[in-house]
Scaffold this motif. Sequence first.
Motif, PDB file in Angstrom:
ATOM      1  N   VAL A  37      33.588  47.690  47.190  1.00 16.62           N
ATOM      2  CA  VAL A  37      32.841  46.765  48.098  1.00 16.62           C
ATOM      3  C   VAL A  37      31.592  46.033  47.289  1.00 16.62           C
ATOM      4  CG1 VAL A  37      31.632  46.058  50.206  1.00 16.62           C
ATOM      5  CG2 VAL A  37      33.524  47.469  50.328  1.00 16.62           C
ATOM      6  N   ASN A  38      30.863  46.545  46.680  1.00 16.36           N
ATOM      7  CA  ASN A  38      29.951  45.996  46.105  1.00 16.36           C
ATOM      8  C   ASN A  38      30.315  45.172  44.679  1.00 16.36           C
ATOM      9  OD1 ASN A  38      27.938  47.040  47.234  1.00 16.36           O
ATOM     10  ND2 ASN A  38      27.556  48.859  46.127  1.00 16.36           N
ATOM     11  N   ILE A  39      31.385  45.589  44.051  1.00 17.24           N
ATOM     12  CA  ILE A  39      31.885  44.970  43.037  1.00 17.24           C
ATOM     13  C   ILE A  39      32.474  43.589  43.572  1.00 17.24           C
ATOM     14  CG2 ILE A  39      33.639  45.071  41.053  1.00 17.24           C
ATOM     15  CD1 ILE A  39      33.194  48.118  40.869  1.00 17.24           C
ATOM     16  N   GLN A  40      33.318  43.932  44.475  1.00 17.37           N
ATOM     17  CA  GLN A  40      33.756  42.472  44.887  1.00 17.37           C
ATOM     18  C   GLN A  40      33.083  41.548  45.604  1.00 17.37           C
ATOM     19  OE1 GLN A  40      37.206  41.722  44.740  1.00 17.37           O
ATOM     20  NE2 GLN A  40      36.689  39.724  45.374  1.00 17.37           N
ATOM     21  N   ARG A  41      31.938  41.972  46.380  1.00 20.80           N
ATOM     22  CA  ARG A  41      30.748  41.366  46.740  1.00 20.80           C
ATOM     23  C   ARG A  41      30.218  40.275  45.574  1.00 20.80           C
ATOM     24  NH1 ARG A  41      27.407  44.930  49.076  1.00 20.80           N
ATOM     25  NH2 ARG A  41      28.828  45.015  50.901  1.00 20.80           N
ATOM     26  N   ARG A  43      31.556  39.404  42.831  1.00 25.52           N
ATOM     27  CA  ARG A  43      32.487  38.388  42.386  1.00 25.52           C
ATOM     28  C   ARG A  43      32.472  37.396  43.278  1.00 25.52           C
ATOM     29  NH1 ARG A  43      37.644  42.397  40.524  1.00 25.52           N
ATOM     30  NH2 ARG A  43      36.274  43.434  38.645  1.00 25.52           N
ATOM     31  N   ASP A  44      32.493  37.738  44.809  1.00 28.48           N
ATOM     32  CA  ASP A  44      32.676  36.698  45.690  1.00 28.48           C
ATOM     33  C   ASP A  44      31.399  35.876  45.782  1.00 28.48           C
ATOM     34  OD1 ASP A  44      35.268  37.672  46.667  1.00 28.48           O
ATOM     35  OD2 ASP A  44      34.120  38.705  48.323  1.00 28.48           O
ATOM     36  N   HIS A  45      30.190  36.288  45.427  1.00 28.40           N
ATOM     37  CA  HIS A  45      29.160  35.367  45.212  1.00 28.40           C
ATOM     38  C   HIS A  45      28.880  34.772  43.883  1.00 28.40           C
ATOM     39  CE1 HIS A  45      27.496  36.425  49.380  1.00 28.40           C
ATOM     40  NE2 HIS A  45      28.171  37.493  49.338  1.00 28.40           N
ATOM     41  N   GLY A  46      29.960  34.924  43.254  1.00 26.64           N
ATOM     42  CA  GLY A  46      29.581  34.341  41.602  1.00 26.64           C
ATOM     43  C   GLY A  46      28.560  34.781  40.568  1.00 26.64           C
ATOM     44  N   LEU A  47      28.404  36.255  40.799  1.00 27.35           N
ATOM     45  CA  LEU A  47      27.312  36.797  40.261  1.00 27.35           C
ATOM     46  C   LEU A  47      28.153  37.069  38.630  1.00 27.35           C
ATOM     47  CD1 LEU A  47      26.073  39.583  41.814  1.00 27.35           C
ATOM     48  CD2 LEU A  47      25.160  37.433  41.551  1.00 27.35           C
ATOM     49  N   PRO A  48      27.369  36.798  37.561  1.00 29.67           N
ATOM     50  CA  PRO A  48      28.023  36.641  36.034  1.00 29.67           C
ATOM     51  C   PRO A  48      28.277  38.235  35.863  1.00 29.67           C
ATOM     52  CG  PRO A  48      25.553  36.642  36.093  1.00 29.67           C
ATOM     53  CD  PRO A  48      25.903  36.756  37.574  1.00 29.67           C
ATOM     54  N   ASP A  49      29.131  37.966  34.569  1.00 23.23           N
ATOM     55  CA  ASP A  49      29.598  39.628  34.003  1.00 23.23           C
ATOM     56  C   ASP A  49      28.235  40.066  33.618  1.00 23.23           C
ATOM     57  OD1 ASP A  49      29.472  38.988  30.980  1.00 23.23           O
ATOM     58  OD2 ASP A  49      30.268  37.209  31.772  1.00 23.23           O
TER      59      ASP A  49
END
Length: 118
Positions: A37-41, A43-49
């Motif tokens: 869930v944390n990883i997907q969140r 990605r959903d919020h557009g955090l960079p790599d």
Amino acid sequence: MGLSSQSTEREDNIVVKDLRGRVFGPLEFSRRDLMAVNIQRGRDHGLPDYNTARRHFGLEPLTSLDPREFREKTGAEVEDGVLKKLQSLHQDDPSQVDIWVGGLLETHDSGPGDLFSR
């Protein structure tokens, strides 16, 4: 006295089984993995790599996921096996590592690593 006199556990990158499957209680119909869930969140919020985030905060980016380079640049205390799996999973490309995963792997005995501290 309780929490005011008890030592905390050591900081590490290990995620216990309960956080991977039972964090929302035993009555929830579909189990959720809090780490996923944390990883997907992110990605959903557009955090960079991970590497882009390191660069943004003035930290030296990684050129490889080689355990020696990872430890040298992050000061992390991660087992070789964990880093070799990460290296294999992401074809040795640090820009494919999610920010939450990379930041968590930087954790050491004294607390969060450079990325999460910044």
